[in-house]
Design a protein around this motif. Structure first.
Motif, PDB file in Angstrom:
ATOM      1  N   SER A 166      12.969  -4.281 -54.077  1.00 29.60           N
ATOM      2  CA  SER A 166      11.262  -4.426 -53.783  1.00 29.60           C
ATOM      3  C   SER A 166      10.631  -3.120 -54.582  1.00 29.60           C
ATOM      4  CB  SER A 166      10.976  -4.469 -52.406  1.00 29.60           C
ATOM      5  OG  SER A 166      11.313  -3.447 -51.565  1.00 29.60           O
ATOM      6  N   GLN A 167       9.627  -3.227 -55.073  1.00 34.84           N
ATOM      7  CA  GLN A 167       8.749  -2.203 -55.473  1.00 34.84           C
ATOM      8  C   GLN A 167       7.264  -2.452 -55.173  1.00 34.84           C
ATOM      9  OE1 GLN A 167       9.493   0.682 -57.296  1.00 34.84           O
ATOM     10  NE2 GLN A 167       7.418   1.234 -56.896  1.00 34.84           N
ATOM     11  N   SER A 200      10.167   2.283 -53.597  1.00 35.51           N
ATOM     12  CA  SER A 200      11.123   1.644 -54.197  1.00 35.51           C
ATOM     13  C   SER A 200      12.286   1.475 -53.167  1.00 35.51           C
ATOM     14  CB  SER A 200      11.692   2.281 -55.469  1.00 35.51           C
ATOM     15  OG  SER A 200      10.618   2.752 -56.282  1.00 35.51           O
ATOM     16  N   ALA A 201      12.857   0.098 -53.066  1.00 39.09           N
ATOM     17  CA  ALA A 201      14.068  -0.098 -52.290  1.00 39.09           C
ATOM     18  C   ALA A 201      15.001  -1.083 -52.538  1.00 39.09           C
ATOM     19  CB  ALA A 201      13.073  -0.509 -50.889  1.00 39.09           C
ATOM     20  N   ILE A 202      16.168  -1.108 -52.237  1.00 38.12           N
ATOM     21  CA  ILE A 202      17.214  -1.974 -52.525  1.00 38.12           C
ATOM     22  C   ILE A 202      18.017  -2.007 -51.207  1.00 38.12           C
ATOM     23  CG2 ILE A 202      18.600  -0.203 -53.423  1.00 38.12           C
ATOM     24  CD1 ILE A 202      19.743  -2.527 -55.275  1.00 38.12           C
ATOM     25  N   ALA A 235      23.225  -2.598 -45.840  1.00 41.52           N
ATOM     26  CA  ALA A 235      22.828  -1.562 -46.475  1.00 41.52           C
ATOM     27  C   ALA A 235      21.469  -1.321 -46.935  1.00 41.52           C
ATOM     28  CB  ALA A 235      23.866  -0.891 -47.131  1.00 41.52           C
ATOM     29  N   SER A 236      20.812  -0.316 -46.940  1.00 38.09           N
ATOM     30  CA  SER A 236      19.468  -0.305 -47.738  1.00 38.09           C
ATOM     31  C   SER A 236      19.457   1.174 -48.010  1.00 38.09           C
ATOM     32  CB  SER A 236      18.528  -0.779 -46.872  1.00 38.09           C
ATOM     33  OG  SER A 236      18.022   0.136 -45.882  1.00 38.09           O
ATOM     34  N   TYR A 237      18.606   1.251 -49.350  1.00 37.44           N
ATOM     35  CA  TYR A 237      17.860   2.726 -49.706  1.00 37.44           C
ATOM     36  C   TYR A 237      16.594   2.509 -49.937  1.00 37.44           C
ATOM     37  CZ  TYR A 237      16.914   6.388 -52.798  1.00 37.44           C
ATOM     38  OH  TYR A 237      16.171   7.496 -53.363  1.00 37.44           O
TER      39      TYR A 237
END
Length: 1021
Positions: A256-257, A334-336, A350-352
């Motif tokens: 996502s952005q 910003s995320a993944i 897991a996420s950053y």
């Protein structure tokens, strides 16, 4: 023979009639079950178009006489309605799918225990992840604002990372912590406000949690709901549950952005008059004389009209100081994330994410890196383990706020529209200012700052041992560890500290929590019994080390304390331990009656030895009356429950080491001298006892609360209501008291205060339209609290709490200060001989900061792939002190001061007791009232369109043509409209100095809150 013939004919006709009827009806048997095949009892089975109906048995079975080709309508609490045609079948197996809006959903309660909401005997409210993410807030608390009945969330300022405050069901302490306990996956975490060095707010540490990793937030409101959580639970508990992995072996990847643009919401200022004031020219006083800010300096804008002002024959440029100084803020997120399963019984998530927020004040920012992992696996056939880790790195830059001399925001709001702030320095290198005693705001951006860096770790290990199908043991170990480094720098040449100042502060926080929980649950016929037994150990260590340097040798941003000619260091550290033993028994009879009994025995190291251990508990009951309703009424009222509870909870709101009187270094206690002797003396340091006397008899504050409520779901769960009423009383409240200086001390703390809060909470849910592709849901929440300080100590009637007071007989948090002198009979203003109102020599109560009521309204509409959501937030009543106007009236900067003509102030003249007839100039009037606090006490009522969101989800048919699994685009607006009819500032919700008790009720030259537009793209791979 004729009577016999008639009898035969009648018998034959009757037999024919019954045979015909029997041919049109038949007996249908069947079974109602859920999607997993488990039987559903007490499901309602009705014949469509008829009043005939029955309920399913405990095994889900039923039998009913129906006409041929009839349609059965089946409803059950928590499940979607189903319609089934009987046809030629004699036995039907009918599965029901769960209703996502059902009241019997599973929620997370105290200690992370999951329970069906229908069985709860207390009030709680859950917010799902989509609601939190939709708000587009970096702070979880701000995303919850206005959505939970009984909860008041207040932001401080619009600076990036600024703190927010959450209070559940009003305050529970006069001077102690009033904010709710924050619990993440069963582990209490720290939510203190940190990072503030100069005036203005810091950050509440919940900022470190990325909202995108949260699955749900459940707010436990009353003492009965939180009694298991120990002393801190007396203030209410916010239960945060993080996301877990999916059961799919193939990893699900989400990217996502977000990008948003923010503009400030400003107080209105006058734009007609130049810098200036009255001036004595040749012994004659002239009004509206122009000051250029270079040769003639002044703090005021009582100069001539800008439209007619000429200097050397040329017009003076009119400036918009606010728009010139504040910029458009930009926030990028910003995320993944990765989710999946690598074996049966295991899952991972897991996420950053990276948040980069540039504030509307140039140079201000918030940058956050957040990493989260959670892995669940079966270690053995009976042992399941969950291992999770959360890391956050926050970096902030702040400028001073409020009315202190360093604040550039103060100077910008007061800056004359005729003054050009550039260049920022004179030829000799000194600041170029329009008045003495205030910095040039643009010089501040380059020369005064507060840098903050936080590194935080939240590891949690949970092990569950299922001994049998009815008994398991859970061990949970978690830690909350962070280090915060704060650097405050103020260059040489500042008007507040001409020689320059550097503050270097390091805060270290370590908290360890351990729970062992035994959970036994067993069903005996119609009784379902659950018993919890557990123990808790909580250890908290805090260390604060601060170096302060004054008198800088090197300019140009060299912010090492070694740059200072005078350096002082201080260190503080605290260790607090708590232990607790708790139990809870839940008894459910036939899904109709629920009884919950809770007991806890706590020990706290901060309390007196004789009162260090203290018991408390709760008793609560719920009656699901809808289970006794007949089929016809059950089809209307799907669920109905009344509940009642009483709880007594201890609140150990005592600071560490308050039982003793500490020694302080002489350098900080008495200007380096004692009795004329300077220290260090002969290489020995000196110490003095602190002037606040410790009290070795301090005990916990005690909260007793009675609560009752009703919950209803109706019309196939499309309408729901929950109403709660509570009466909460606080005994043995902590307060500071002044003692005779003859004792050698000035103050101590005692347990004597009493508070009471009564309140009502309303939560309404409805699904007015559900037709084809179109769906409309709305939620309405309402809160009304009545709070009163019952007693303080003996004949003590008031205690100062920062910008407000606690007064006996008044709500907590009243404004107190100078007020207008008024005629005692009519209440009209008294006017002096000069025609001006004046201050009453006796100060008085000016209002209270508590609102009359709070409300929120959320609407969610969807049509196929399109969605629209909008949220209104409302507050009625409660006052705030508009300090911007308080100073501005004197300087002539608020919009209202554009009215500068002669006026006759309405009131009664002190000269003759008649109506005042003496006219006064506008400048004299505004400057007169600027010294009366009552003139700037304003009603903080507001209605906000806090959030509007429009979304589009790419339909499955289109997604199949791409490499993606899913895709969505969302456009969101925040704070698009604010209606505050009685407030003349920007945003009445602002508390300019932070989230503590003493920081409430004042609006004072803080970074404006912002309205923003956000665009978000989210794709699944």
């Amino acid at each position: 023979m004729q009577p016999k013939l008639l009898g035969i004919i009648a018998f034959t006709a009757t037999l024919f009639f019954h045979t015909s009827t029997w041919a049109q009806n038949k007996l249908v048997r069947g079974k109602i079950q859920d999607e997993n095949g488990s039987p559903l009892s007490k499901a309602s089975i009705m014949v469509k178009g008829s009043k005939a109906g029955i309920s399913s048995g405990d095994d889900g079975s039923f039998e009913i006489n129906v006409p041929a080709n009839a349609t059965l309508v089946i409803t059950a609490i928590g499940y979607n309605k189903s319609e089934v045609k009987t046809g030629a079948q004699d036995f039907l197996t009918i599965p029901l799918s769960p209703d996502g809006r059902a009241l019997n959903e599973v929620v997370v309660t105290a200690l992370g225990v999951k329970r069906e909401k229908r069985n709860l005997t207390f009030s709680s409210q859950e917010i799902k992840s989509d609601e939190l993410v939709r708000a587009k807030e970096s702070n979880v608390l701000n995303a919850m604002t206005g959505k939970v009945a009984g909860v008041q969330i207040t932001s401080s300022t619009g600076a990036p990372g600024s703190s927010s405050r959450i209070v559940i069901r009003g305050v529970t302490s006069i001077i102690g912590n009033n904010e709710a306990l924050i619990v993440v996956d069963g582990i209490p975490i720290n939510n203190a406000e940190t990072g503030a060095v100069n005036n203005g707010p810091g950050s509440n540490r919940l900022l470190d949690i990325d909202p995108a990793i949260i699955e749900s937030v459940n707010v436990l409101k009353g003492a009965a709901a939180t009694a298991l959580y120990g002393s801190a639970g007396a203030r209410g508990v916010v239960m945060i549950t993080t996301k877990t992995g999916s059961g799919s072996k193939k990893p699900a990847i989400t990217v996502s952005q977000d990008l948003s643009f923010e503009s400030g919401i400003f107080a209105k200022v006058q734009n007609k008059y130049a810098q200036g004031d009255r001036k004595d020219i040749g012994g004659v006083i002239y009004d509206n004389q122009y000051y250029d800010g270079d040769v003639d300096k002044a703090s005021s804008s009582w100069g001539p009209l800008m439209d007619t002002l000429r200097v050397n024959g040329q017009p003076v440029q009119k400036r918009n100081q606010l728009k010139d100084f504040f910029q458009t803020g930009v926030t990028s997120t910003s995320a993944i994330s990765f989710s999946g399963s690598n074996s049966p019984g295991s899952s991972y998530f897991a996420s950053y994410s990276y948040l980069d927020q540039k504030g509307i004040v140039p140079t201000s920012y918030l940058k956050r890196h957040a990493v989260f992992t959670k892995f669940t696996t079966k270690l053995t056939d009976k042992i399941t383990g969950t291992f999770q880790f959360n890391y956050a790195n926050n970096r902030t830059n702040r400028v001073p706020e409020g009315y202190n001399l360093e604040s550039p925001i103060w100077t910008i709001y007061a800056a004359p529209i005729s003054w050009n702030p550039f260049p920022t320095v004179n030829a000799d290198g000194t600041q170029r200012v329009y008045r003495f005693g205030r910095n040039n705001p643009y010089w501040v951006l380059d020369n005064i700052y507060t840098h903050g860096t936080v590194n935080r770790f939240l590891p949690v290990i949970t092990l569950n041992y299922g001994i049998t199908d009815w008994l398991n043991i859970t061990g949970r170990m978690g830690a909350d560890m962070y280090t915060e480094q704060v650097k405050y720098y103020e260059a040489r040449g500042s008007v507040a500290n001409p020689n320059g100042v550097i503050v270097d502060r390091t805060n270290t926080f370590r908290q360890y929590n351990n729970d062992v929980i035994v959970d036994a649950h067993k069903q005996f016929n119609k009784f379902n019994i659950q018993l919890l037994l557990g123990s808790n150990v909580l250890s908290t260590y805090t260390q604060n080390v601060e170096g302060r340097g004054v008198g800088l040798s090197v300019t140009g941003g060299y912010d090492n304390v070694a740059n200072a000619s005078t350096q002082t260091y201080s260190e503080k550290h605290y260790l607090v331990r708590k232990t607790g033993f708790y139990s809870q028994a839940n008894l459910d009879y036939n899904h109709i009656l629920n009884l919950a009994l809770t007991g806890r025995y706590d020990g706290s190291s901060v309390l007196a030895k004789s009162d260090a251990f203290y018991p408390y508990g709760s008793a609560a009951a719920g009656f699901v009356f809808s289970e006794l309703l007949g089929p016809k009424l059950s089809s209307i009222i799907n669920f109905g429950k009344v509940r009642v509870s009483y709880a007594s909870v201890g609140n150990d709101n005592v600071d560490a080491y308050s039982l003793t009187t500490p020694y302080l270094n002489v350098s900080s206690a008495n200007n380096n001298t004692i009795a004329g002797i300077s220290f260090p003396f002969q290489e020995q340091n000196g110490f003095l006892l602190k002037d606040v006397l410790g009290n070795p008899y301090l005990k916990n504050e005690l909260v007793r609360e009675f609560e009752t409520g009703i919950e209803i779901k109706a019309w196939n769960n499309r309408i729901g209501a929950e109403v709660s009423w509570f009466d909460k009383k606080v005994h043995d409240g902590l307060i500071p008291v002044t003692i005779s200086p003859a004792t050698g001390y000035n103050q101590t703390t005692i347990n004597t205060a009493r508070l009471q809060t009564k309140g009502i909470e309303v939560l309404l849910n409805a699904n007015p339209v559900r037709a084809g592709k179109f769906n409309w849901d709305f939620t309405f929440s309402f809160t009304k609290l009545n709070n009163k300080v019952l007693a303080l100590h003996d004949d003590l009637t008031q205690v100062n709490v920062g910008f407000t007071y606690a007064f006996v007989g008044q709500p907590y948090g009243v404004k107190f200060g100078t007020r207008y002198a008024r005629d005692p009979k009519t209440g009209q203003l008294l006017i002096n001989a000069s025609g001006l109102p004046f201050a009453d020599p006796q100060q008085g109560i000016l209002g209270n900061i508590s609102p009359d009521w709070l409300a929120g309204l959320t609407n969610n509409l969807s049509y196929g792939p399109f969605s629209l959501s909008f949220f209104f937030d409302m507050k009625k009543g409660g006052v705030t002190e508009n300090n911007v106007d308080g100073y501005g009236y004197f300087y002539g900067t608020p919009k209202v001061t554009e009215n500068r003509g002669m006026r006759t102030v309405q009131g009664i003249s002190t000269v003759d007791g008649k109506a005042n007839t003496v006219p006064v100039k506008g400048q004299d009037y505004w400057r007169q009232v600027s010294g009366i606090v009552e003139s700037v006490i304003q009603d903080a009522t507001y209605i906000k369109l806090r959030n509007v969101s429009i979304g589009y989800v790419l339909p499955g048919k289109l997604v199949q043509k791409t490499p993606l699994k899913s895709a969505s685009l969302t456009l969101t607006g925040r704070n698009l409209w604010i209606h505050s009819p009685h407030f003349t500032g920007g945003d009445p919700e602002t508390n300019s100095f932070g989230s503590s008790n003493g920081s409430l009720g004042i609006y004072s030259f803080s970074t404006p809150t912002a309205r923003s537009v956000n665009i978000s793209l989210k794709i699944g791979l």
